[in-house]
Scaffold this active site. Structure first.
Site, PDB file in Angstrom:
ATOM      1  N   SER A  45     -12.230 -99.827   5.027  1.00  0.00           N
ATOM      2  CA  SER A  45     -13.540 -99.553   4.430  1.00  0.00           C
ATOM      3  C   SER A  45     -14.580 -99.627   5.539  1.00  0.00           C
ATOM      4  CB  SER A  45     -13.858-100.589   3.347  1.00  0.00           C
ATOM      5  OG  SER A  45     -15.033-100.229   2.653  1.00  0.00           O
ATOM      6  N   GLU A  46     -15.406 -98.571   5.634  1.00  0.00           N
ATOM      7  CA  GLU A  46     -16.297 -98.487   6.797  1.00  0.00           C
ATOM      8  C   GLU A  46     -17.377 -99.549   6.838  1.00  0.00           C
ATOM      9  OE1 GLU A  46     -17.618 -94.831   4.269  1.00  0.00           O
ATOM     10  OE2 GLU A  46     -15.796 -95.985   4.611  1.00  0.00           O
ATOM     11  N   ASN A  47     -17.552-100.320   5.761  1.00  0.00           N
ATOM     12  CA  ASN A  47     -18.513-101.412   5.821  1.00  0.00           C
ATOM     13  C   ASN A  47     -17.927-102.668   6.456  1.00  0.00           C
ATOM     14  OD1 ASN A  47     -16.916-101.531   3.435  1.00  0.00           O
ATOM     15  ND2 ASN A  47     -18.302-103.027   2.532  1.00  0.00           N
TER      16      ASN A  47
END
Length: 214
Positions: A45-47
Site C-alpha cells: 500500500s503506497e501509504n
C-alpha cells in the site's frame, strides 16, 4: 455474483505465489478477498505498508493501520511500515510485480485514463502514475460500460494517467490482453459471448484463436 465480484475474482487468478501486489482504491481492494489461502502474496500500500492482509472487522480496527483508501485493514505477521519516500522507492524501483487499478477509460494502445473527469472535483492522481510506470504488470479492473457507453475505446479522450502501460483489462464481460498496440480478446464471461463483448467495445479488437471462459 455482481459485476465487481466477477472482476475481482477473475483478477485474483493472475496473482502467483511470491508476488508483490499493489491494489488500488475501490474495486481493486476486493481482489484480496479472492486470493487463495495457499498463495503467499505480499500486498503493498503506497501509504507505507508491505504485508496488508484484509479488511478489519470492528474488533480489529486500528485507526493507524489503513490502506491507501483510508479503510481499516489487518496486517500479516512480519509486515513492515515505512514512510512515503520508501514506499514510492519500492514502486519506482520496479519491485512491484502487479498493480491493479480502476479505470475510467482504456484504449487499444494500452493507454489508461483513471483519475480525472474534466469539470468534476477529484482528489488527484495519487500514486497511479508511479504505479503504472513502475509495476511489472498493470491490470485494469473496471466495468465494461458506464450508463451503456463503452469504456474500452479506440483512443482515450480523458486525461491520461499513463501511455501504453496497460498489460491486461478485466471487466465483468471479458478479459483483454494488450499486444503491440492492439487489444486481444482472450476470455469471455460464461454468461456473455464474443458477439456481445465486441458490440460493447469501441476499439479494434483481435479475437484470440481460442477464447476461454471464466
Amino acid at each position: 455474483m455482481h459485476a465487481k465480484e466477477i472482476i475481482a475474482s477473475r483478477i485474483a487468478k493472475e496473482i502467483k505465489d511470491g508476488d508483490v501486489v499493489n491494489l488500488g482504491i475501490g474495486l481493486p481492494t476486493m481482489v484480496a478477498s479472492y486470493i487463495p489461502a495457499d498463495i503467499d502474496v505480499t500486498l503493498h500500500s503506497e501509504n507505507g505498508f508491505l504485508g496488508l492482509e484484509r479488511s478489519a472487522n470492528k474488533e480489529e480496527i486500528n485507526p493507524v493501520i489503513v490502506n491507501a483508501g483510508g479503510q481499516p485493514v489487518t496486517i500479516k505477521p512480519g509486515a513492515v511500515f515505512f514512510d512515503s519516500a520508501m514506499s514510492f522507492g519500492i514502486v519506482r524501483g520496479g519491485h512491484v510485480d502487479i498493480t491493479v487499478l480502476g479505470g475510467l477509460q482504456v484504449d487499444q494502445y494500452g493507454n489508461l485514463a483513471n483519475y480525472m473527469v474534466p469539470g468534476k472535483m477529484v482528489p488527484g492522481m495519487g500514486g497511479a502514475m508511479d504505479l503504472v510506470s513502475g509495476a511489472k504488470k498493470v491490470i485494469v479492473a473496471m466495468t465494461h460500460t458506464t450508463k451503456g457507453e463503452p469504456k474500452i475505446l479506440e483512443n482515450c479522450n480523458l486525461p491520461l494517467t499513463g501511455k501504453g502501460v496497460v498489460t491486461l483489462i478485466v471487466t465483468e464481460l471479458a478479459v483483454f490482453e494488450v499486444e503491440e498496440g492492439r487489444l486481444v480478446l482472450t476470455e469471455v464471461h460464461k454468461d456473455s459471448s464474443v458477439e456481445e463483448v465486441l458490440s460493447l467495445t469501441a476499439a479494434k479488437v483481435r479475437v484470440a484463436d481460442h477464447v476461454g471462459v471464466f
